[in-house]
Design an enzyme around this catalytic site. Structure first.
Site, PDB file in Angstrom:
ATOM      1  N   LYS A 215       0.832  -1.213   0.000  1.00 19.67           N
ATOM      2  CA  LYS A 215       0.000   0.000   0.000  1.00 19.67           C
ATOM      3  C   LYS A 215       0.862   1.258   0.000  1.00 19.67           C
ATOM      4  O   LYS A 215       0.647   2.182  -0.777  1.00 19.67           O
ATOM      5  CB  LYS A 215      -0.927  -0.002   1.220  1.00 19.67           C
ATOM      6  CG  LYS A 215      -1.869   1.202   1.257  1.00 19.67           C
ATOM      7  CD  LYS A 215      -2.695   1.234   2.536  1.00 19.67           C
ATOM      8  CE  LYS A 215      -3.686   0.115   2.574  1.00 19.67           C
ATOM      9  NZ  LYS A 215      -4.604   0.225   3.741  1.00 19.67           N
ATOM     10  N   GLU A 221      10.277  -5.661   3.524  1.00 16.65           N
ATOM     11  CA  GLU A 221      10.487  -6.968   2.901  1.00 16.65           C
ATOM     12  C   GLU A 221      10.036  -6.959   1.444  1.00 16.65           C
ATOM     13  O   GLU A 221      10.737  -7.463   0.549  1.00 16.65           O
ATOM     14  CB  GLU A 221       9.707  -8.052   3.669  1.00 16.65           C
ATOM     15  CG  GLU A 221      10.136  -8.229   5.120  1.00 16.65           C
ATOM     16  CD  GLU A 221       9.344  -7.362   6.081  1.00 16.65           C
ATOM     17  OE1 GLU A 221       9.361  -7.664   7.288  1.00 16.65           O
ATOM     18  OE2 GLU A 221       8.699  -6.369   5.631  1.00 16.65           O
ATOM     19  N   GLY A 279      -4.963  -5.324   5.736  1.00 12.90           N
ATOM     20  CA  GLY A 279      -4.202  -6.284   4.940  1.00 12.90           C
ATOM     21  C   GLY A 279      -4.828  -7.659   4.876  1.00 12.90           C
ATOM     22  O   GLY A 279      -4.902  -8.280   3.809  1.00 12.90           O
ATOM     23  N   ARG A 280      -5.275  -8.165   6.020  1.00 13.10           N
ATOM     24  CA  ARG A 280      -5.838  -9.518   6.042  1.00 13.10           C
ATOM     25  C   ARG A 280      -7.234  -9.591   5.429  1.00 13.10           C
ATOM     26  O   ARG A 280      -7.805 -10.667   5.306  1.00 13.10           O
ATOM     27  CB  ARG A 280      -5.844 -10.058   7.469  1.00 13.10           C
ATOM     28  CG  ARG A 280      -6.560  -9.190   8.494  1.00 13.10           C
ATOM     29  CD  ARG A 280      -6.251  -9.675   9.912  1.00 13.10           C
ATOM     30  NE  ARG A 280      -6.781  -8.825  10.958  1.00 13.10           N
ATOM     31  CZ  ARG A 280      -6.219  -7.705  11.393  1.00 13.10           C
ATOM     32  NH1 ARG A 280      -5.106  -7.267  10.826  1.00 13.10           N
ATOM     33  NH2 ARG A 280      -6.745  -7.019  12.395  1.00 13.10           N
ATOM     34  N   GLU A 365      -4.215 -12.578  13.971  1.00 13.46           N
ATOM     35  CA  GLU A 365      -3.865 -11.165  13.922  1.00 13.46           C
ATOM     36  C   GLU A 365      -5.041 -10.308  14.383  1.00 13.46           C
ATOM     37  O   GLU A 365      -4.851  -9.256  14.998  1.00 13.46           O
ATOM     38  CB  GLU A 365      -3.432 -10.763  12.510  1.00 13.46           C
ATOM     39  CG  GLU A 365      -2.806  -9.373  12.441  1.00 13.46           C
ATOM     40  CD  GLU A 365      -2.138  -9.090  11.102  1.00 13.46           C
ATOM     41  OE1 GLU A 365      -0.900  -9.249  11.011  1.00 13.46           O
ATOM     42  OE2 GLU A 365      -2.857  -8.736  10.145  1.00 13.46           O
ATOM     43  N   HIS A 396      -3.331 -38.808   9.376  1.00 14.82           N
ATOM     44  CA  HIS A 396      -2.181 -39.669   9.645  1.00 14.82           C
ATOM     45  C   HIS A 396      -1.035 -38.898  10.294  1.00 14.82           C
ATOM     46  O   HIS A 396       0.060 -39.432  10.421  1.00 14.82           O
ATOM     47  CB  HIS A 396      -1.717 -40.339   8.345  1.00 14.82           C
ATOM     48  CG  HIS A 396      -2.716 -41.295   7.794  1.00 14.82           C
ATOM     49  ND1 HIS A 396      -2.671 -42.656   8.047  1.00 14.82           N
ATOM     50  CD2 HIS A 396      -3.831 -41.094   7.030  1.00 14.82           C
ATOM     51  CE1 HIS A 396      -3.694 -43.245   7.447  1.00 14.82           C
ATOM     52  NE2 HIS A 396      -4.405 -42.319   6.819  1.00 14.82           N
ATOM     53  N   LYS A 518       9.575  -5.282  13.961  1.00 14.41           N
ATOM     54  CA  LYS A 518      10.054  -4.563  12.776  1.00 14.41           C
ATOM     55  C   LYS A 518      10.985  -3.419  13.169  1.00 14.41           C
ATOM     56  O   LYS A 518      12.014  -3.180  12.525  1.00 14.41           O
ATOM     57  CB  LYS A 518       8.860  -4.007  11.995  1.00 14.41           C
ATOM     58  CG  LYS A 518       8.031  -5.047  11.265  1.00 14.41           C
ATOM     59  CD  LYS A 518       6.943  -4.360  10.459  1.00 14.41           C
ATOM     60  CE  LYS A 518       6.127  -5.344   9.651  1.00 14.41           C
ATOM     61  NZ  LYS A 518       5.084  -4.663   8.858  1.00 14.41           N
TER      62      LYS A 518
END
Length: 554
Positions: A215, A221, A279-280, A365, A396, A518
């Site tokens: 954004k 990153e 964001g999510r 979050e 399993h 961060k």
């Protein structure tokens, strides 16, 4: 009603009494034996107007009675779930710590209902971005949009992190049956150089389109990975350092025009979204451009329409019949009364293998918070640990813990009745379905020592083959995983999360917890660039940094 702690509410104290006298001793087998209508009473059908298909939500294998559910609904009402929900749909700034509306529902408002923030309509802006996505995706998919050397695009690399990565990855995988099989998709999120390096090894610069999803266009990153991709691109044969080629191969999912143009991307190829898009919750926005390119705009619109249909159900349905509200209240029931700390989400669908990872961010979050909306430390558990993998493989690996472990792990099982790949006369899907039904039943009924003895097990083995049962599950059975069905399922879990946060009285829409690491990483990054040992941290951090610096080969 104004309150700080959920535990202050009279409805909560009533539920405590109910749990002590009834809830904690409920036995599912007995509940079904006493009430032949239990399935019909506790299952809900969602009719998806996006594609006409149904999704069945079976809540009957949960440790509840009609009284339990009525008391949980009373708790939701007294906690103001309805008012907070209405405030969200009205564009109020319910994310009060960041002074923002929470308006991802506006991104999928396919019926163009009036929606405003601060008195300004957002409908036109959302539709303008969708029109831009339609135009661009159709140009790329038709071959009209060509790379710098005149070749059409066949590879898409989405560079993002968090919600700018998890959503597009999950949706493109889940909707692969609708995707362009001749397209190669790569999603790069990890700052570990291996992630971008391995993606680039599979790319031809002349036919690759990079989507940079940030954004602000300053996310450390993402920008690092984007610059690495840019440097690689400019070095490739056919490009040979021609900076003008960037405009045909790089697109920005961003709102920072200055930084986007500085990077070399034409602002015409910038797809924006508003501050009220978390964001999510952003896969519905321009962040979903990779989805749009892969499955086509019409299918992307169906995806939005499925979510919109669930939005309207959540907004307009009384709480007693409201499917996401019931799901959220069950989570509170297990977390705050039974002491459950985890929640399993297991899709019986290989295409949905990234669905649990996507929901991890959504739930953890959103509701990984320990402070109420009034600023007090909570006096109860919030935010379950979400985990999951596709079944049947998961059976399993960790299902043993579900069946015979000491922990109560409420579980959601998801499956489609109709497979996109009905191979071998539908043999595979029938085997899958048999496991879907059997696992939920086995977790409920268990196996008694008498039943083990009847099988002829030796005395010393009997205790090891006993299953206590009475483990709760919610079964979600869709007719088929279409774009509309997937949209509805994601929106269902979004509103489950909303309901949890509203009752816990926490802000489900900020994420300050990701910031501290961060900030410290930026400081340490500068220290790694300097020669010599560091001594400004605790002994452990100093030791680790100095070990890295002394043995780094760079």
């Amino acid at each position: 009603m104004s309150f700080s702690q959920m535990t202050e509410l009279p409805a909560f104290r009533t539920l405590q009494d109910h749990f002590a006298t009834t809830g904690k001793s409920l036995v599912l087998k007995e509940l079904f034996a006493r009430d032949p209508e239990r399935f019909s009473k506790f299952s809900k059908r969602f009719q998806n107007s996006a594609d006409g298909l149904q999704i069945l939500f079976d809540f009957s294998k949960n440790l509840i009675t009609e009284e339990t559910l009525a008391l949980l609904i009373k708790l939701a009402k007294s906690a103001g779930v309805e008012q907070l929900r209405d405030d969200m749909f009205a564009g109020e700034k319910i994310n009060f710590t960041e002074k923002r509306a929470v308006y991802h529902v506006a991104l999928r408002n396919v019926t163009n209902q009036p929606m405003q923030v601060e008195g300004q309509s957002v409908v036109e802006g959302v539709n303008a971005v969708l029109d831009h996505m339609r135009e661009f995706s159709e140009q790329v998919r038709s071959g009209e949009w060509k790379g710098h050397t005149g070749k059409p695009i066949n590879t898409i690399v989405n560079i993002g992190i968090g919600g700018s990565d998890l959503g597009p990855v999950m949706v493109t995988e889940a909707l692969k049956p609708y995707g362009r099989r001749d397209y190669n998709l790569h999603f790069v999120s990890n700052i570990d150089g291996t992630h971008i390096a391995e993606a680039l090894r599979q790319c031809d610069a002349e036919t690759t389109l990079f989507l940079i999803a940030s954004k602000t266009f300053t996310t450390a990153e993402t920008c690092t990975n984007a610059n690495t991709a840019k440097k690689w691109f400019l070095k490739q044969e056919g490009i040979n350092g021609d900076g003008s080629a960037i405009a045909k191969h790089f697109v920005a999912l961003s709102t920072n025009k200055e930084e986007v143009e500085k990077f070399g991307i034409d602002s015409k190829n910038m797809f924006g979204f508003e501050s009220w898009v978390g964001g999510r919750y952003s896969v519905w926005s321009a962040i979903g451009l990779s989805v749009c390119l892969y499955i086509g705009f019409d299918k992307f619109k169906e995806f939005l329409a499925g979510a919109h249909a669930m939005d309207m159900h959540f907004k307009n349905t009384p709480l007693e019949e409201n499917i996401p509200v019931i799901g959220g209240l069950l989570s509170i029931w297990y977390s705050n009364f039974f002491g459950a700390q985890t929640h399993l989400i297991a899709p019986f669908d290989q295409y949905m293998h990234r669905f649990p990872a996507y929901l991890q961010q959504l739930f953890m979050e959103s509701n990984g918070k320990a402070v109420t909306r009034t600023g007090e430390y909570v006096k109860y558990t919030t935010g379950a640990v979400i985990f999951g993998e596709p079944a049947t493989n998961a059976q399993h690996s960790f299902f043993q813990l579900l069946h015979q472990g000491t922990k109560l792990i409420p579980s959601d099982f998801l499956m489609a009745i109709n497979s996109h790949n009905p191979i071998e006369n539908n043999l595979h899907q029938k085997m899958l379905a048999s496991n879907f039904f059997a696992q939920a039943e086995a977790l409920m009924v268990g196996k008694t020592e008498e039943e083990v003895a009847a099988e002829g097990a030796p005395d010393e083995i009997k205790p090891h083959k006993v299953f206590l049962g009475n483990r709760p599950t919610t079964s979600i059975l869709a007719e088929k995983i279409t774009p509309g069905a997937l949209g509805a399922l994601i929106a269902y879990y979004e509103h489950v999360t909303f309901t949890e946060g509203a009752v816990w009285n926490i802000n489900s829409f900020d994420q300050w917890g990701v910031e501290l690491g961060k900030v410290l990483a930026k400081k340490i990054g500068a220290e790694l660039d300097k020669e010599g040992p560091v001594d400004g941290h605790d002994a452990s951090t100093n030791g680790l940094i100095n070990e890295f610096k002394s043995k780094s080969s760079l």
